[in-house]
Design an enzyme around this catalytic site. Structure first.
Site: not given
Ligand SMILES: O=P(O)(O)OP(=O)(O)OP(=O)(O)O
Length: 166
Positions: A30
């Site tokens: 992030y």
């Molecule tokens: O925890 P999330 O739902 O944000 O999970 P992610 O795997 O990072 O995102 P996505 O479900 O969009 O693949």
């Protein structure tokens, strides 16, 4: 822009693995600090297999979130994951299992999140009827710690035994 509608479940047993059509290694981090007052979104760089993308999601926990996603250059993404992330990079293997016309994405986390397995399924609407496979256990859609953005701040290895059991 799209509205992502998704439910999350814990997973029991290993049966689902035999049903997987494919599996892909994911690394994601992030770029923004969501603890900052006024934060409204998470900005995520992800490399899945040999593809990279940038993803922006509204900071909501629960069934629906606004989501924007665009491809980015793979080498740029590698560099961003190395140098620009707030918090650690999350690694996981995502398995894809088709069950009753839905594609279930089962994330087997690695590193500091090893031991955690979460199944996600996208829906067309919040009230869409969903048939659950035998291996889908407790629903955790409304529990913030199971979200990847939360894991980047407080990984599974730091959860209490109670938190891990529930
Ligand atoms: O925890 P999330 O739902 O944000 O999970 P992610 O795997 O990072 O995102 P996505 O479900 O969009 O693949």
């Amino acid at each position: 822009m799209a509205r992502e509608i998704e439910r999350k479940f814990l997973v029991t047993g290993e049966e689902w693995k035999k049903l997987a059509d494919k599996q892909i290694h994911f690394a994601q981090g992030y770029l923004n600090d969501i603890q900052q007052p006024g934060s409204k979104s998470s900005v995520r760089i992800r490399i899945e297999g040999e593809q990279a993308n940038i993803n922006i999601k509204s900071l909501e926990i629960g069934l629906s979130r606004d989501e924007y996603e665009y491809p980015v250059d793979l080498d740029d993404a590698k560099k961003m994951l190395k140098t620009l992330c707030v918090g650690p990079v999350i690694e996981k293997i995502r398995y894809y299992v088709t069950f009753e016309s839905h594609i279930w994405e089962i994330d087997v986390f690695l590193g500091d999140n090893e031991g955690l397995i979460v199944a996600e399924v996208e829906l067309a609407s919040e009230d869409e009827a969903l048939q659950l496979p035998d291996w889908a256990a407790k629903e955790v859609t409304e529990i913030p710690r199971y979200y990847n953005i939360s894991l980047s701040q407080r990984p599974y290895c730091n959860w209490s035994d109670d938190e891990k059991d529930n």
